[in-house]
Write a protein that holds these residues in place. Structure first.
Motif, PDB file in Angstrom:
ATOM      1  N   CYS A 189       3.210   1.535   3.106  1.00 24.29           N
ATOM      2  CA  CYS A 189       4.288   0.526   3.033  1.00 24.29           C
ATOM      3  C   CYS A 189       5.609   1.262   2.627  1.00 24.29           C
ATOM      4  O   CYS A 189       6.880   0.857   3.074  1.00 24.29           O
ATOM      5  N   CYS A 201       0.743  -1.295  -0.024  1.00 21.49           N
ATOM      6  CA  CYS A 201       0.004  -0.075   0.118  1.00 21.49           C
ATOM      7  C   CYS A 201       0.867   1.304   0.075  1.00 21.49           C
ATOM      8  O   CYS A 201       1.992   1.144  -0.006  1.00 21.49           O
ATOM      9  N   CYS A 230      -1.569  -1.167   6.161  1.00 16.86           N
ATOM     10  CA  CYS A 230      -1.954  -2.556   5.610  1.00 16.86           C
ATOM     11  C   CYS A 230      -1.811  -3.958   6.680  1.00 16.86           C
ATOM     12  O   CYS A 230      -2.419  -4.795   6.526  1.00 16.86           O
TER      13      CYS A 230
HETATM   14 ZN   LIG Z   1       1.036  -1.151   3.845  1.00 18.89          ZN
END
Ligand SMILES: [Zn+2]
Length: 257
Positions: free
Chosen positions: A167, A164, A236
């Motif tokens: 990240c 994501c 995430c």
């Molecule tokens: Zn993520």
């Protein structure tokens, strides 16, 4: 149904009538109706989807017109989202269009749950973090795009499948602005085209990776960088959706970085 309109893409083996019918059931939220977002909005309209929801609080300025190809001189000082909606309804009356002349903030995150995909046409990281948190929370894919100077980039974010935005970005930082750094007038259009292609593939369940693609419109170079899922990611992995909190509601332009 007005399928003849789509006949030139229905003959494509990667689309066909079944996939066209699938697209005509899809709803898309477009956040930011500047160069990339407005061009993407027009392409989604022509591609044929069920519904487009447009969000942008800005009005059209003369400095936008070299790259924001959906707008013209008659549109100056009008709201981008509303103006885009009027134009899209004329281009393809078969697509429902809803608009909000507002900043996309955490109070609007519920909109994400009403669509199949979110397209990012913004120019700031704060809004992208709000989109990212909302899409992870509701399990919706989104397409990140950015365009500045001679360059653009795009990436698919599919909850549970790809990395994501959080990240590989921890906090919003101030990004170079078009009014300072400039933007070549082809860059938003190029990035919108690739972004809409990517969105279409996601909506039709084609295999997508989570790479980020960088395009240099001047040298014609395209680079792909793998972005792995971060197993310490706030969003995430830990499901800490801090950008959906009250402090990111009613933000106007004040804390957008
Ligand atoms: Zn993520």
């Amino acid at each position: 149904m007005e399928m003849i309109r789509y006949s030139r893409q229905i003959v494509l083996k990667y689309i066909g009538e079944d996939n066209q019918r699938k697209l005509l059931e899809k709803s898309i939220l477009i956040v930011g109706l500047g160069g990339t977002g407005s061009t993407a909005a027009e392409m989604f309209s022509r591609l044929g989807v069920k519904k487009l929801i447009l969000v942008d609080r800005d009005k059209i300025e003369i400095t936008n017109l070299h790259r924001q190809i959906l707008y013209g001189m008659d549109d100056l000082k009008k709201y981008k989202a509303e103006t885009a909606a009027e134009k899209l309804r004329k281009i393809n009356p078969g697509v429902q269009v809803e608009f909000y002349n507002e900043t996309f903030d955490s109070s609007m995150a519920w909109l994400v749950n009403s669509v199949d995909l979110v397209f990012d046409g913004t120019d700031n990281m704060t809004t992208r973090f709000i989109i990212n948190d909302a899409c992870d929370k509701y399990g919706k894919p989104w397409v990140f795009t950015s365009a500045i100077e001679m360059y653009g980039e795009f990436k698919a974010v599919i909850p549970g499948k790809t990395s994501c935005y959080a990240c590989f970005n921890s906090e919003p930082t101030e990004l170079p602005a078009c009014e300072v750094s400039g933007v070549l007038n082809t860059v938003p259009t190029i990035i919108a085209s690739y972004g809409v292609n990517l969105a279409m593939k996601i909506l039709l369940d084609y295999k997508i990776d989570g790479s980020i693609y960088f395009i240099d419109a001047f040298s014609f170079e395209i680079n792909r960088i793998d972005i792995e899922r971060n197993n310490k990611c706030r969003c995430c992995h830990e499901k800490d959706y801090k950008y959906l909190g009250k402090e990111y509601s009613g933000i106007g332009k004040s804390i957008l970085l």
